[in-house]
Design a protein around this motif. Structure first.
Motif, PDB file in Angstrom:
ATOM      1  N   ILE A  34       0.865  -1.178   0.000  1.00 48.69           N
ATOM      2  CA  ILE A  34       0.000   0.000   0.000  1.00 48.69           C
ATOM      3  C   ILE A  34       0.896   1.219   0.000  1.00 48.69           C
ATOM      4  CG2 ILE A  34      -1.670   1.327   1.322  1.00 48.69           C
ATOM      5  CD1 ILE A  34      -2.819  -1.296   2.322  1.00 48.69           C
ATOM      6  N   HIS A  35       0.605   2.140  -0.879  1.00 46.66           N
ATOM      7  CA  HIS A  35       1.435   3.331  -1.023  1.00 46.66           C
ATOM      8  C   HIS A  35       0.712   4.607  -0.611  1.00 46.66           C
ATOM      9  CE1 HIS A  35       4.605   5.848  -2.642  1.00 46.66           C
ATOM     10  NE2 HIS A  35       3.695   6.522  -3.322  1.00 46.66           N
ATOM     11  N   HIS A  36      -0.611   4.547  -0.495  1.00 40.25           N
ATOM     12  CA  HIS A  36      -1.392   5.753  -0.229  1.00 40.25           C
ATOM     13  C   HIS A  36      -2.598   5.426   0.631  1.00 40.25           C
ATOM     14  CE1 HIS A  36      -3.600   9.481  -0.887  1.00 40.25           C
ATOM     15  NE2 HIS A  36      -4.628   8.775  -1.324  1.00 40.25           N
ATOM     16  N   LEU A  37      -2.904   6.352   1.553  1.00 40.24           N
ATOM     17  CA  LEU A  37      -4.088   6.243   2.395  1.00 40.24           C
ATOM     18  C   LEU A  37      -4.640   7.644   2.582  1.00 40.24           C
ATOM     19  CD1 LEU A  37      -5.875   4.503   4.377  1.00 40.24           C
ATOM     20  CD2 LEU A  37      -4.247   5.160   6.154  1.00 40.24           C
ATOM     21  N   ASN A  38      -5.949   7.788   2.540  1.00 39.88           N
ATOM     22  CA  ASN A  38      -6.608   9.055   2.808  1.00 39.88           C
ATOM     23  C   ASN A  38      -7.367   8.924   4.120  1.00 39.88           C
ATOM     24  OD1 ASN A  38      -7.702  11.777   1.785  1.00 39.88           O
ATOM     25  ND2 ASN A  38      -9.517  10.637   2.412  1.00 39.88           N
ATOM     26  N   LEU A  39      -7.181   9.888   5.015  1.00 40.16           N
ATOM     27  CA  LEU A  39      -7.940   9.925   6.255  1.00 40.16           C
ATOM     28  C   LEU A  39      -8.796  11.180   6.281  1.00 40.16           C
ATOM     29  CD1 LEU A  39      -5.266   8.971   8.958  1.00 40.16           C
ATOM     30  CD2 LEU A  39      -7.087   7.527   8.054  1.00 40.16           C
ATOM     31  N   THR A  40     -10.035  11.032   6.675  1.00 37.80           N
ATOM     32  CA  THR A  40     -10.893  12.177   6.958  1.00 37.80           C
ATOM     33  C   THR A  40     -10.681  12.522   8.423  1.00 37.80           C
ATOM     34  OG1 THR A  40     -12.496  11.440   5.325  1.00 37.80           O
ATOM     35  CG2 THR A  40     -13.263  13.023   6.969  1.00 37.80           C
ATOM     36  N   VAL A  41     -10.382  13.784   8.692  1.00 41.36           N
ATOM     37  CA  VAL A  41     -10.085  14.231  10.051  1.00 41.36           C
ATOM     38  C   VAL A  41     -10.865  15.505  10.353  1.00 41.36           C
ATOM     39  CG1 VAL A  41      -7.794  13.165  10.059  1.00 41.36           C
ATOM     40  CG2 VAL A  41      -8.032  15.540   9.347  1.00 41.36           C
ATOM     41  N   THR A  42     -11.087  15.764  11.630  1.00 46.00           N
ATOM     42  CA  THR A  42     -11.829  16.966  12.020  1.00 46.00           C
ATOM     43  C   THR A  42     -10.959  18.215  12.044  1.00 46.00           C
ATOM     44  OG1 THR A  42     -11.446  16.459  14.355  1.00 46.00           O
ATOM     45  CG2 THR A  42     -13.529  15.698  13.381  1.00 46.00           C
ATOM     46  N   THR A  64      -2.892  11.332   2.860  1.00 47.13           N
ATOM     47  CA  THR A  64      -3.608  12.587   2.675  1.00 47.13           C
ATOM     48  C   THR A  64      -4.615  12.763   3.799  1.00 47.13           C
ATOM     49  OG1 THR A  64      -5.159  11.515   1.148  1.00 47.13           O
ATOM     50  CG2 THR A  64      -3.307  12.695   0.182  1.00 47.13           C
ATOM     51  N   LEU A  65      -4.761  13.992   4.222  1.00 49.05           N
ATOM     52  CA  LEU A  65      -5.696  14.358   5.268  1.00 49.05           C
ATOM     53  C   LEU A  65      -6.747  15.271   4.658  1.00 49.05           C
ATOM     54  CD1 LEU A  65      -3.057  15.345   7.980  1.00 49.05           C
ATOM     55  CD2 LEU A  65      -4.152  13.112   7.680  1.00 49.05           C
TER      56      LEU A  65
END
Length: 112
Positions: free
Chosen positions: A3-11, A48-49
């Motif tokens: 896995i090279h990329h992850l997107n997190l949704t954050v407040t 990414t955030l």
């Protein structure tokens, strides 16, 4: 394959970005105001955030930052504790590990 990329949704993108830079050596390569940031680690992983008004990850969801040894795990734990984060001492579970709630609404595991 990895896995090279992850997107997190954050407040809170800026607080999450600072947390990841301060404790885990990630670098912000680009951002768009307070709503989006592109973070990299030394191995080229891209995190990414993205700002979200509500963050509701499952209870067991977390991201992990493996360390070289128990000493590194202890150092991060102590630094987080000194900076006011609510962290339990590391324990020997599936590795030498502890968890911390990151700004932005997700859990981080530190382990070796």
């Amino acid at each position: 394959m990895k896995i090279h990329h992850l997107n997190l949704t954050v407040t809170d993108v800026p607080a999450t970005q600072e947390f990841l830079e301060t404790y885990f050596g990630m670098t912000c390569r680009a951002n768009r105001g307070k709503g989006f940031a592109i973070m990299h680690d030394e191995d080229g992983f891209v995190l990414t955030l993205m700002k979200g008004s509500k963050v509701n990850y499952p209870k067991t969801f977390h991201i992990g930052f493996p360390q070289e040894n128990e000493e590194q795990v202890n150092k991060i734990n102590q630094r987080l504790k000194e900076d006011g984060f609510n962290v339990e001492p590391p324990k020997q579970l599936h590795g030498y590990t502890f968890y911390v709630e990151a700004p932005g609404g997700f859990t981080v595991e530190v382990l070796c």
